[in-house]
Design a protein around this motif. Sequence first.
Motif, PDB file in Angstrom:
ATOM      1  N   GLY A 259      29.892  10.410 -16.974  1.00  0.00           N
ATOM      2  CA  GLY A 259      30.529  11.637 -17.029  1.00  0.00           C
ATOM      3  C   GLY A 259      30.086  12.691 -17.811  1.00  0.00           C
ATOM      4  N   ASP A 260      30.268  13.802 -17.542  1.00  0.00           N
ATOM      5  CA  ASP A 260      29.665  14.931 -18.857  1.00  0.00           C
ATOM      6  C   ASP A 260      30.564  15.190 -19.747  1.00  0.00           C
ATOM      7  N   ASP A 269      24.122  28.492 -25.780  1.00  0.00           N
ATOM      8  CA  ASP A 269      24.232  29.258 -24.798  1.00  0.00           C
ATOM      9  C   ASP A 269      25.767  29.246 -23.950  1.00  0.00           C
ATOM     10  N   GLY A 270      26.700  28.496 -24.883  1.00  0.00           N
ATOM     11  CA  GLY A 270      27.843  28.269 -24.445  1.00  0.00           C
ATOM     12  C   GLY A 270      28.207  27.386 -23.513  1.00  0.00           C
ATOM     13  N   ILE A 271      27.093  26.510 -22.982  1.00  0.00           N
ATOM     14  CA  ILE A 271      27.191  25.426 -22.256  1.00  0.00           C
ATOM     15  C   ILE A 271      27.328  23.982 -22.787  1.00  0.00           C
ATOM     16  N   LYS A 272      28.069  23.238 -22.219  1.00  0.00           N
ATOM     17  CA  LYS A 272      28.279  21.914 -22.838  1.00  0.00           C
ATOM     18  C   LYS A 272      27.249  20.844 -22.504  1.00  0.00           C
ATOM     19  N   GLU A 273      26.384  20.773 -23.689  1.00  0.00           N
ATOM     20  CA  GLU A 273      25.161  19.685 -23.701  1.00  0.00           C
ATOM     21  C   GLU A 273      25.589  18.180 -24.049  1.00  0.00           C
ATOM     22  N   HIS A 274      25.689  17.544 -22.723  1.00  0.00           N
ATOM     23  CA  HIS A 274      26.204  16.063 -22.891  1.00  0.00           C
ATOM     24  C   HIS A 274      25.019  15.180 -22.833  1.00  0.00           C
ATOM     25  N   HIS A 275      25.182  13.655 -22.980  1.00  0.00           N
ATOM     26  CA  HIS A 275      24.048  12.872 -23.138  1.00  0.00           C
ATOM     27  C   HIS A 275      23.502  12.316 -22.118  1.00  0.00           C
ATOM     28  N   ILE A 276      23.769  12.642 -21.044  1.00  0.00           N
ATOM     29  CA  ILE A 276      23.041  12.180 -19.753  1.00  0.00           C
ATOM     30  C   ILE A 276      21.898  13.162 -19.381  1.00  0.00           C
ATOM     31  N   ILE A 277      20.575  12.817 -19.687  1.00  0.00           N
ATOM     32  CA  ILE A 277      19.452  13.507 -19.745  1.00  0.00           C
ATOM     33  C   ILE A 277      18.777  13.196 -18.405  1.00  0.00           C
ATOM     34  N   ASP A 278      18.429  14.293 -17.650  1.00  0.00           N
ATOM     35  CA  ASP A 278      17.706  13.940 -16.419  1.00  0.00           C
ATOM     36  C   ASP A 278      16.189  13.941 -16.709  1.00  0.00           C
ATOM     37  N   PRO A 279      15.536  13.095 -16.371  1.00  0.00           N
ATOM     38  CA  PRO A 279      14.114  12.949 -16.623  1.00  0.00           C
ATOM     39  C   PRO A 279      13.485  14.072 -15.992  1.00  0.00           C
ATOM     40  N   ALA A 280      13.835  14.617 -14.898  1.00  0.00           N
ATOM     41  CA  ALA A 280      13.145  15.723 -14.149  1.00  0.00           C
ATOM     42  C   ALA A 280      13.109  16.879 -14.776  1.00  0.00           C
ATOM     43  N   ASN A 282      14.216  17.116 -18.303  1.00  0.00           N
ATOM     44  CA  ASN A 282      14.295  16.810 -19.915  1.00  0.00           C
ATOM     45  C   ASN A 282      15.715  17.370 -20.508  1.00  0.00           C
ATOM     46  N   ARG A 283      16.865  17.609 -19.654  1.00  0.00           N
ATOM     47  CA  ARG A 283      17.859  18.502 -20.082  1.00  0.00           C
ATOM     48  C   ARG A 283      18.993  17.684 -19.539  1.00  0.00           C
ATOM     49  N   PRO A 284      20.313  17.946 -20.020  1.00  0.00           N
ATOM     50  CA  PRO A 284      21.332  17.354 -19.518  1.00  0.00           C
ATOM     51  C   PRO A 284      21.640  17.608 -18.012  1.00  0.00           C
ATOM     52  N   ALA A 285      21.711  16.818 -17.077  1.00  0.00           N
ATOM     53  CA  ALA A 285      22.046  16.921 -15.730  1.00  0.00           C
ATOM     54  C   ALA A 285      23.399  17.772 -15.297  1.00  0.00           C
ATOM     55  N   ASP A 286      23.387  18.702 -14.469  1.00  0.00           N
ATOM     56  CA  ASP A 286      24.452  19.256 -14.253  1.00  0.00           C
ATOM     57  C   ASP A 286      24.758  19.582 -12.652  1.00  0.00           C
ATOM     58  N   ARG A 287      24.371  18.462 -12.139  1.00  0.00           N
ATOM     59  CA  ARG A 287      24.993  18.454 -10.654  1.00  0.00           C
ATOM     60  C   ARG A 287      26.546  17.971 -10.631  1.00  0.00           C
ATOM     61  N   TRP A 288      26.865  17.024 -11.411  1.00  0.00           N
ATOM     62  CA  TRP A 288      28.179  16.333 -11.032  1.00  0.00           C
ATOM     63  C   TRP A 288      28.939  16.322 -12.502  1.00  0.00           C
ATOM     64  N   ARG A 289      30.263  16.449 -12.138  1.00  0.00           N
ATOM     65  CA  ARG A 289      31.314  16.176 -13.237  1.00  0.00           C
ATOM     66  C   ARG A 289      31.312  14.645 -13.814  1.00  0.00           C
ATOM     67  N   SER A 290      31.300  13.878 -12.921  1.00  0.00           N
ATOM     68  CA  SER A 290      31.224  12.203 -13.039  1.00  0.00           C
ATOM     69  C   SER A 290      30.768  11.751 -11.674  1.00  0.00           C
ATOM     70  N   VAL A 291      30.104  10.629 -11.977  1.00  0.00           N
ATOM     71  CA  VAL A 291      29.789   9.530 -10.847  1.00  0.00           C
ATOM     72  C   VAL A 291      30.607   8.166 -11.063  1.00  0.00           C
ATOM     73  N   THR A 292      30.967   7.546 -10.195  1.00  0.00           N
ATOM     74  CA  THR A 292      31.393   6.000 -10.312  1.00  0.00           C
ATOM     75  C   THR A 292      30.592   5.234  -9.443  1.00  0.00           C
ATOM     76  N   VAL A 293      30.295   4.143  -9.947  1.00  0.00           N
ATOM     77  CA  VAL A 293      29.570   3.308  -8.899  1.00  0.00           C
ATOM     78  C   VAL A 293      30.486   1.750  -9.270  1.00  0.00           C
ATOM     79  N   ILE A 294      30.554   1.325  -8.009  1.00  0.00           N
ATOM     80  CA  ILE A 294      31.417   0.110  -7.881  1.00  0.00           C
ATOM     81  C   ILE A 294      30.354  -0.745  -7.033  1.00  0.00           C
TER      82      ILE A 294
END
Length: 369
Positions: A259-260, A269-280, A282-294
């Motif tokens: 999660g972000d 920029d006032g944006i939350k810069e979290h730790h999950i970096i998108d390799p495409a 090089n910046r924090p990914a911003d599509r989702w708030r969280s993803v859970t895998v089971i």
Amino acid sequence: MFLTAALAAGMLSACAESAPAGPSVQTFQNVSVDSGFDTVITLIEQTDDQEAFQSHYSEMCEQFRRYNSLFDIYNSYEGVANLKTVNDSAGLSPVTVSEELIDLLLQAKEIYELSDGAFDITMGSLLQVWHRYREAGITANEEGRYGELPTEEELASAAAFRGFDHVIIDEEACTVFIDDARVALDAGGIAKGFAAERTALALEQAGADHAAVNAGGNNRTIGAKADGSTWNVGIQNPDGQGSLFIVRVAGTNSFVTSGDYERYYLAEDGIKEHHIIDPATNRPADRWRSVTVITPDSGAADALSTALFVLSYEDGEALLKKYRDKTGDSAEAIWIAMQEKAPDAPRYQKLGIYRVIWSDGLDGCLVFN
């Protein structure tokens, strides 16, 4: 005042709501705050043997401390060849490591290949740049200031040095060699899940039959509850305390959320810069708030949740299918997006500002408040 980043103690919680089977079975729980991975680690077990539970708890703590030392990229430990040792020897010489570290790297490589690089532990150089800015940003936020952002030049320069083609793994000799000193490994997207999986397997061998390990949101169940019912796992509200809804899946499984809302700072920029970096990007990914895998394997769940967090819904579904086809294991996902950013999907539920999307194998498994 600015919000400050916090390491989440656990976004998922295994709850024993129904009465245990048999008059002598009890639900025991103990929490460790010093077993590594910068998180709270909890063991819940239903058993009639309190002494066995205490032994299992001690085993859990010992296992996590050992894996923390093996997968640490910041600290050295006497007599331990860990990921920091491998990174420090990059471009110089192979390092003889434990079989467990080899297994971690092989599993990370498998998800790297299945995800076409969406999950990539070899981009340590890029993650180091963000780590420095994040640490400085957290301090700035605590002082009432915005944090700074790395420049495009810094990010591009660090991102140029990555790829598993630079990581030579010799399984027979149990050695790892990074052939370029500018490439570094960072297993933060899989290490905790891998440790949870191996720890749960050790507890199963030690006799735990009805238990759940929660390592800061990485949940691994061991069997069902003592009465045969499923464990209830709550999915955290990305913007608040408590759970948005409950997931119930039968059998032994792992529930891992990326999660972000963990390890972030507010930047210029006032944006939350979290730790999950998108390799495409090089910046924090911003599509989702969280993803859970089971999925049964907690290491795979950890890596897959990281990959799905940077991928589109369609590409995430495709990755889950590739993983299922390759391993034969079940693998399902839950995506949480802001309503205005949510993609079209066949299965979803609107929850206030969020849209919850899930894969078809979870039909009937989500309990909304």
